[in-house]
Design a protein around this motif. Sequence first.
Motif, PDB file in Angstrom:
ATOM      1  N   VAL A 178      43.170  42.380  41.210  1.00 44.11           N
ATOM      2  CA  VAL A 178      43.012  43.453  40.227  1.00 44.11           C
ATOM      3  C   VAL A 178      43.665  44.741  40.722  1.00 44.11           C
ATOM      4  O   VAL A 178      44.517  45.335  40.046  1.00 44.11           O
ATOM      5  CB  VAL A 178      41.522  43.715  39.920  1.00 44.11           C
ATOM      6  CG1 VAL A 178      41.371  44.932  39.009  1.00 44.11           C
ATOM      7  CG2 VAL A 178      40.885  42.498  39.250  1.00 44.11           C
TER       8      VAL A 178
ATOM      9  N   GLY B  82      44.322  43.162  36.260  1.00 41.44           N
ATOM     10  CA  GLY B  82      44.872  44.375  36.846  1.00 41.44           C
ATOM     11  C   GLY B  82      46.143  44.827  36.148  1.00 41.44           C
ATOM     12  O   GLY B  82      46.345  46.026  35.915  1.00 41.44           O
TER      13      GLY B  82
ATOM     14  N   GLY C 203      42.546  37.893  38.521  1.00 40.28           N
ATOM     15  CA  GLY C 203      42.457  39.303  38.899  1.00 40.28           C
ATOM     16  C   GLY C 203      43.770  40.024  38.671  1.00 40.28           C
ATOM     17  O   GLY C 203      43.791  41.165  38.181  1.00 40.28           O
TER      18      GLY C 203
END
Length: 391
Positions: free
Chosen positions: A300, A251, A247
């Motif tokens: 993220v 991100g 994540g």
Amino acid sequence: MPIALLALAVGAFGIGTTEFVMMGVLPQTAATFGVDIPAAGHLISAYALGVVVGAPLLTAVAVRLPRKIMLLAMIALFTAGNLLFALAPDQRFGLVFRFLTGLPHGAFFGAGAVVAASLVKPGDRAKAVSMMFLGLTLANVVGVPLGTLLGQQVGWRFTFGVVAVFGLLAVLAIAKLVPHQGRPEQPSLRGELGAFRRPQVWLALGIVMFGLGGVFACLSYVTPLMTDVAGYQPGSVTLLLALAGVGMTIGNLLGGRLADKALMPSLYVALLSLAAVLAVFTVTAHSKVGAAITIFLVGVAGFMIGPMMQTRVMLKAGGTPSMVSAAVQSAFNIANSIGAYLGGLVIAGGLGLVAPNWVGAGLAVVGLAIAVVSGSLDRRETARTPAMAEA
């Protein structure tokens, strides 16, 4: 993207691994040094202290150096620190060598971000910075789990020896792939420090400290949350942390691309999303599937902020970006401390293991409020400039 960004990413991978793998091999290190776990935890704090001290100090010392030389010096110091720590005879030497290893962290990322941005056209600068930080996020997906496994199977000294090898590879890659940068224009410590007179620089650092503090309020206590609340077995935590790392990687890349298109609106969305995800985590933490999905989303939303803020602080520093760019890494580690401290405070107060997520959501809202103030100042400056031009 220029291949030189790969060299910077290799260095970032090694630095990210050595920073976070200490948490995974803490029991083995404690046993070797003959101390308990809390005492061994000081090895984590020593590194963080090195980052906070070294970011402004080493940047100030090397302000007149060409940035490529600065990068090589910082990654060489990092490599030496890891090698010395791998050979440390006891806890006292271990603390000294971990502090030494942390010193070049912020200065490397500060100079690296400036170099990365200089290698591309203005519209791709945030994307270029995110490519360098890709190494840092991949460290959480690959470097930390593998380093922990090596530490458990072969020994923690071997883990840090391997990290030192990555440092050496980074030295060679930077020397070969990063073009000569020349000396910074009108290099001066006074000029670099002068950037801190700009309110927008302090607002940007505040966004990092509080916004990313929300991430660390959650992640600092994610292991007991996942085992005692969500119901996972301890052996599954490494995979869950790797999921969070995936994540973070997504991100980071997404944040770089959005920042090049609309930096401040994207920052508002990222901070609002982080606050919402952390608040939702207080509910989904009671479900295995829900907890796994949410920890991914925390990664993220939280790491979208990194390249946005690194880019913004360089923009607001004007022509003297090195010191403030390095200061972002100090702010990042202060965020780590704030989040971990406040999260531990609510647990100690009897509010339960999900309570740090409420703390994290609150910190993200504070970060969002600071961002709104910063954006408002931008609009005032924009409105004032045409008015002055007409006058």
